[in-house]
Design a protein around this motif. Structure first.
Motif, mmCIF file in Angstrom:
data_model
loop_
_atom_site.group_PDB
_atom_site.id
_atom_site.type_symbol
_atom_site.label_atom_id
_atom_site.label_comp_id
_atom_site.label_asym_id
_atom_site.label_seq_id
_atom_site.Cartn_x
_atom_site.Cartn_y
_atom_site.Cartn_z
ATOM 1 N N GLN A 131 -6.458 34.233 60.862
ATOM 2 C CA GLN A 131 -6.871 34.580 59.278
ATOM 3 C C GLN A 131 -7.412 33.801 58.839
ATOM 4 O O GLN A 131 -8.301 33.309 58.007
ATOM 5 C CB GLN A 131 -5.392 35.308 58.153
ATOM 6 N N GLN A 132 -7.194 31.917 59.761
ATOM 7 C CA GLN A 132 -7.595 31.162 58.620
ATOM 8 C C GLN A 132 -8.817 30.364 60.005
ATOM 9 O O GLN A 132 -9.539 29.515 58.920
ATOM 10 C CB GLN A 132 -6.726 29.675 59.215
ATOM 11 N N TRP A 133 -8.854 30.625 60.732
ATOM 12 C CA TRP A 133 -10.195 30.639 61.841
ATOM 13 C C TRP A 133 -10.411 31.767 61.637
ATOM 14 O O TRP A 133 -10.636 31.668 63.545
ATOM 15 C CB TRP A 133 -9.676 29.394 62.580
ATOM 16 N N PRO A 134 -10.864 32.773 61.537
ATOM 17 C CA PRO A 134 -11.718 33.869 62.139
ATOM 18 C C PRO A 134 -12.609 33.860 63.653
ATOM 19 O O PRO A 134 -13.308 35.107 63.807
ATOM 20 C CB PRO A 134 -12.303 34.480 60.738
ATOM 21 N N GLU A 135 -13.355 32.416 63.842
ATOM 22 C CA GLU A 135 -14.010 32.854 64.920
ATOM 23 C C GLU A 135 -13.945 32.749 65.625
ATOM 24 O O GLU A 135 -14.656 32.281 66.830
ATOM 25 C CB GLU A 135 -15.173 31.289 63.984
ATOM 26 N N LEU A 136 -12.703 32.019 65.862
ATOM 27 C CA LEU A 136 -12.448 31.752 66.921
ATOM 28 C C LEU A 136 -11.507 33.157 68.130
ATOM 29 O O LEU A 136 -11.332 34.402 67.049
ATOM 30 C CB LEU A 136 -10.718 31.015 67.011
ATOM 31 N N LYS A 137 -11.948 32.984 69.210
ATOM 32 C CA LYS A 137 -11.759 34.474 69.899
ATOM 33 C C LYS A 137 -11.485 34.060 71.149
ATOM 34 O O LYS A 137 -11.449 32.956 72.089
ATOM 35 C CB LYS A 137 -13.347 35.270 70.771
ATOM 36 N N GLY A 138 -10.854 35.143 71.700
ATOM 37 C CA GLY A 138 -9.935 35.111 73.580
ATOM 38 C C GLY A 138 -8.953 34.168 73.732
ATOM 39 O O GLY A 138 -7.490 33.441 72.482
ATOM 40 N N ARG A 139 -9.091 33.089 74.364
ATOM 41 C CA ARG A 139 -8.305 31.744 74.736
ATOM 42 C C ARG A 139 -8.660 31.033 73.940
ATOM 43 O O ARG A 139 -7.405 30.498 73.527
ATOM 44 C CB ARG A 139 -8.997 31.704 76.365
#
Length: 392
Positions: free
Chosen positions: A360-368
């Protein structure tokens, strides 16, 4: 089959062939681990009359045989080259041999795996076609398989070596994760998650026969062809020894010499052969077992799925033709080794799903990257003493 893992007919064949001047006799195994080397050499040392021209244990790829090049093994990692499949390796040795010795006109191989024999024969047939009229004969002979157990000390040494190598690989992987900043729980422990822990336990307590007594028993009660030979112990009780019970019933302790009088033979057709023990003599007692006879399994039909303990179902016994046998042994526990895998600790359920908050805070993060962020948050909470509670 003999006690020291030599097969009588094959041994005689090797001796006969090695005495010829026009034969190349090769001992070739598919055992690639270095721990097998001493075991194989020890077996060979027991047969000084057998003279092999070449002895080869399956190796890693430090050479280039014609077959190795054909199947593309030469393009693999040269720093840690894997051992090829046993079939490929053995056929590579054949290719090398016929290339190095152009005078070879006949090839004969013996193997105990039926599916390998079939493939080997097809390969040799193709080899003959490739070399036109060179080979007058190229045959593969199947040796009936039978389980022959390694000496326990040798088996334990081999297993511990394999486990140690496994644990070293697990530790190296954990160390790389720590260095890369992606450590998992337990990666800094002496035995990281995934390591194996070896433990010994007493499987049963019994009288273990001396070498001479085993030979005496096997001489008077023959093992049927292709069955597994036992004739090495008499079980008294499952699990570890009870010193008080042993002293009360036998007047003996672990390590004491024991004499057994076997007077009868019993069989179950196509399953098991055993001898009945009628008397037990220790240093302080002579115990008659007429009411509750014990037995020593001599042989059992393992290929048909039977085990040595099936002898407990024998209902009828008849006197031994040779008369009673006096067998000597030592009272001891039969130790087995088990391995358990180190697993991660099961953490208590979180009141708050940190992964969900991170997304929710960092929606740009993906996967690992999400996992790295979650680990960072958990570490920060631990440093600050913040518990994962709804109110926090």
């Amino acid at each position: 089959y003999t006690d020291d893992h030599w097969i009588g007919p094959i041994e005689e064949l090797v001796q006969a062939e090695s005495e010829r001047d026009d034969t190349l006799v090769v001992l070739l195994t598919g055992r690639s681990h270095h721990a097998y080397r001493d075991l194989v050499l020890d077996l060979i040392s027991r047969r000084p009359h057998l003279r092999f021209d070449i002895i080869i244990l399956k190796e890693t790829l430090t050479r280039q045989s014609p077959l190795v090049s054909q199947v593309g093994f030469d393009v693999l990692d040269k720093k840690n080259p894997p051992a090829p499949l046993t079939f490929d390796y053995k056929m590579g040795v054949v290719e090398d041999a016929v290339a190095a010795f152009p005078e070879i006109k006949e090839i004969a191989m013996w193997d105990d795996r039926a599916h390998h024999c079939e493939r080997m024969q097809l390969y040799l047939d193709a080899l003959r076609l490739r070399h036109a009229e060179r080979f007058a004969k190229a045959e593969v002979y199947h040796v009936p398989p039978q389980t022959i157990f390694m000496a326990e000390d040798n088996e334990r040494k081999l297993v511990y070596a394999l486990v140690q190598e496994h644990n070293e690989r697990v530790a190296a992987a954990a160390k790389r994760r720590v260095a890369s900043g992606v450590a998992r729980p337990g990666d800094t422990d002496p035995l990281p998650v995934g390591s194996l822990v070896m433990k010994q336990y007493a499987s049963y307590t019994g009288v273990f026969l001396s070498r001479s007594s085993r030979a005496l028993l096997r001489r008077h009660v023959r093992c049927p062809q292709n069955w597994s030979s036992a004739a090495d112990h008499m079980t008294l009780a499952l699990g570890p020894a009870d010193p008080e019970a042993l002293d009360r019933s036998l007047g003996a302790a672990l390590g004491d010499s024991v004499e057994l009088i076997a007077d009868s033979i019993g069989t179950i057709a196509n399953a098991v052969v055993a001898v009945r023990v009628a008397l037990i003599r220790t240093k302080s007692k002579l115990l008659s077992l007429s009411s509750e006879p014990l037995y020593i399994t001599v042989a059992y039909n393992e290929p048909a799925g039977f085990r040595s303990s099936y002898a407990k179902n024998i209902a009828r016994w008849r006197p031994l033709r040779s008369g009673s046998l006096v067998l000597r042994g030592v009272l001891a526990e039969h130790m087995l080794t088990t391995a358990s895998i180190v697993t991660p600790e099961i953490a208590a359920a979180d009141d708050v799903k940190i992964g969900g908050l991170v997304c929710q805070q960092w929606p740009e993060l993906k996967g690992r990257d999400i996992g790295v962020a979650v680990a960072s948050v958990r570490q920060k909470m631990a440093d600050l003493g913040v518990e994962n509670k709804e109110e926090n």
